[in-house]
Design a protein around this motif. Sequence first.
Motif, short mmCIF file in Angstrom:
data_model
loop_
_atom_site.label_atom_id
_atom_site.label_comp_id
_atom_site.label_asym_id
_atom_site.label_seq_id
_atom_site.Cartn_x
_atom_site.Cartn_y
_atom_site.Cartn_z
N ASN A 189 32.01 -43.55 54.40
CA ASN A 189 31.36 -44.84 54.41
C ASN A 189 29.86 -44.73 54.71
OD1 ASN A 189 32.24 -47.57 54.02
ND2 ASN A 189 31.49 -47.96 56.10
N THR B 11 30.23 -50.66 62.20
CA THR B 11 30.07 -49.29 61.71
C THR B 11 28.69 -48.76 62.10
OG1 THR B 11 31.48 -49.86 59.88
CG2 THR B 11 30.21 -47.83 59.69
N ALA C 59 45.03 -51.38 62.01
CA ALA C 59 44.69 -50.12 61.36
C ALA C 59 44.96 -48.92 62.26
CB ALA C 59 43.22 -50.14 60.94
N PHE C 60 44.77 -49.08 63.55
CA PHE C 60 44.95 -47.96 64.45
C PHE C 60 46.36 -47.89 65.04
CE2 PHE C 60 40.41 -47.97 64.21
CZ PHE C 60 40.05 -46.65 64.39
N GLN D 110 41.48 -54.23 63.47
CA GLN D 110 41.38 -52.86 63.98
C GLN D 110 42.67 -52.40 64.64
OE1 GLN D 110 37.65 -52.61 66.35
NE2 GLN D 110 37.29 -50.93 64.94
N SER E 93 40.97 -48.36 56.32
CA SER E 93 40.69 -49.80 56.27
C SER E 93 40.05 -50.30 57.57
CB SER E 93 41.98 -50.58 55.99
OG SER E 93 42.80 -50.57 57.14
N ALA E 94 40.11 -49.47 58.63
CA ALA E 94 39.53 -49.90 59.90
C ALA E 94 38.01 -49.84 59.88
CB ALA E 94 40.05 -49.00 61.03
N VAL E 95 37.47 -49.09 58.93
CA VAL E 95 36.02 -48.96 58.88
C VAL E 95 35.45 -50.22 58.23
CG1 VAL E 95 34.13 -47.59 58.01
CG2 VAL E 95 36.24 -46.48 58.71
N SER E 96 34.63 -50.89 59.01
CA SER E 96 34.10 -52.15 58.54
C SER E 96 32.97 -51.91 57.55
CB SER E 96 33.55 -52.95 59.73
OG SER E 96 32.68 -53.94 59.29
N ASP E 97 32.98 -52.66 56.47
CA ASP E 97 31.86 -52.54 55.54
C ASP E 97 30.99 -53.80 55.59
OD1 ASP E 97 33.78 -54.13 54.48
OD2 ASP E 97 34.12 -52.93 52.67
N GLN E 98 31.29 -54.64 56.58
CA GLN E 98 30.47 -55.85 56.71
C GLN E 98 29.15 -55.50 57.37
OE1 GLN E 98 32.86 -58.47 59.06
NE2 GLN E 98 34.58 -58.29 57.65
N ARG F 196 38.34 -59.45 63.84
CA ARG F 196 38.00 -58.03 63.72
C ARG F 196 38.95 -57.20 64.60
NH1 ARG F 196 37.10 -53.71 61.35
NH2 ARG F 196 35.67 -52.19 62.18
N ILE G 196 33.75 -48.10 66.64
CA ILE G 196 33.44 -48.48 65.26
C ILE G 196 33.73 -49.95 65.00
CG2 ILE G 196 33.74 -46.13 64.40
CD1 ILE G 196 36.43 -47.01 63.24
#
Lengths: 219, 378
Positions: free
Chosen positions: B228, B197, B166-167, B163, A16-21, B159, B194
């Motif tokens: 991704n 991305t 998540a981490f 993050q 979920s940390a990977v941004s897709d924005q 953001r 990241i």
Amino acid sequence: MTTESGAEPDAERLRSAVSDQPRPPRPSALSASLTFGWRALLKIKHVPEQLFDVTVFPVMFLLLFTYLFGGALAGSTSAYLQELLPGILAMTVVFITIYTGITLNDDVDEGVFDRFRTLPIWQPAVIVGALLGDAVRYTIASTIVIALGLILGFRPDGGAVGVLSAVALLLVFSFSLSWIWTALGFVMRSPESLMATSMLVLFPLTFVSNVFVDPATMP
Amino acid sequence: MTEHSSPRHTADLTEPAGLEGSVSADRSGANSGATPGDFGPSKDSALAIETEELVKHFGETKAVDGVDLAVPAGGIYGLLGPNGAGKTTMIRMLATLLQPDAGTARVFGHDVGADADAVRGRVSMTGQFASVDEDLTGHENLVLLARLLGYSRREAKARTIEQLEAFGLTDAASRQVKTYSGGMRRRLDIAASIVVTPELLFLDEPTTGLDPRNRSQVWEIIRALVANGTTVLLTTQYLEEADQLADRIAVIDDGRIVAEGTPRDLKASIGSGVLNVRVRDPGQREEARQALTRILNAPVKLESDPAALSARIADTNRIAHAFVELSQAEIAVTDFALGQPSLDEVFLALTDRDDRDTHTDRASRDGRDKAAAGGRSR
């Protein structure tokens, strides 16, 4: 010093940390510089010891010179203070400019600079930001010196406006001067050698100038 | 220059068991800078990284000495090599931190020198040393980067919180990074890479000095990024890591690429399997070596462990005979295992210059130094 945080990330959360924005637009040169200035202020907040040079040193110099040499050099301590204070003010701030170079030299060593350099930003922002942060330090130092001077009996000839414009001139001067140390900061190998070099240049210059003694009395 | 010396280099290894196939073929694919239009397997897909005769010298040291690399977009590409092989220099050039002395390097078609800003807008880098500000807190570090990448103050904070969560760094968010453990620092470092991305992520030895659990977390992040759509260029000394993660691997040594291919290609290049034997009494090792050489009809290598031997074998049918032979000779065996050749063996074989045994020693010593020093190399 190695305390683990209680919550360990699991695979699901890491994904979920990977941004897709979409990527936000590139920041302006001004915004990037101000962000780096903010970083410099944060560093002062976290490492307040580094404010020693802008607080303790000017106070020490002002007291030492006024009361040790004042009588001998100008007849009385109060007469010497009138002459010395503007000089101490300039000297303090000029010496602080060295730290600009040292901070950058540290950054380059730390690897965090590599990250900044791979960002799509206006590249000089790193330096401009650091210098902006230092301008705050110069202001603090100036305030301390002038306040102490007023307590000790310094009475500026130019009044409040005169003092403020003197400080403003000094800030511009220091901002310009710090570019020299910044340039050296990139060239020199270690912060120590940078410190030594800058001292070698500044120390004699300050003493030969009219900060402490009227040049007319020199040979 | 590379064209002449490297294939010869590769040919040495060919001897033990038919290497000609995949590795040499892939090499010529990677070298196709000389014959444009033929990129082998990646012909049709866009290239994330493309270098031609890339050179970087530091004084006398030839850190990178004529590298042709073609990394397809998508997936993980491994750059494998011993300390000082030129991996970090390669990455620094590709990330616009160093100017090449000669040759060209393009990232998604943008030249790293002339079009550096376009490259910077697509890549992100995590170096061998955590590239975060130790004096600031984890939260401040991430907000700083988010702001520099163009997020508004409010977006940057949102953001960052996302993050940190998540981490697993939420609890440590308001502490200075210098108080973090190695694993936390590395997680923050990767988080910083990241924030936005990237299309291409450089990971320079991302797991050096991490314990197995932290290492597998890093692997998890890398896999998530690739899913991704990010292309990852990974340098590592851990062959297991390259084996686990990389779709393709280039083995780099002395500033040159000595082999290129999929992990399977590279492993196949040194034979179909490896027999590992450990004798109880190291004094009997020489005897065991002779017996095995006779039966297996293959070169038997003495390992640095004084009781261990290994042999690359083409014909697995003879292994049963070997075992019988050892027991008839009354050589007590504590370990007898047949395995796929590990990438370690491929790696040592490919980066071997002189005597195989001295190199094995040197490589294991380097490995220890590396672990002790936290991995500082060029």
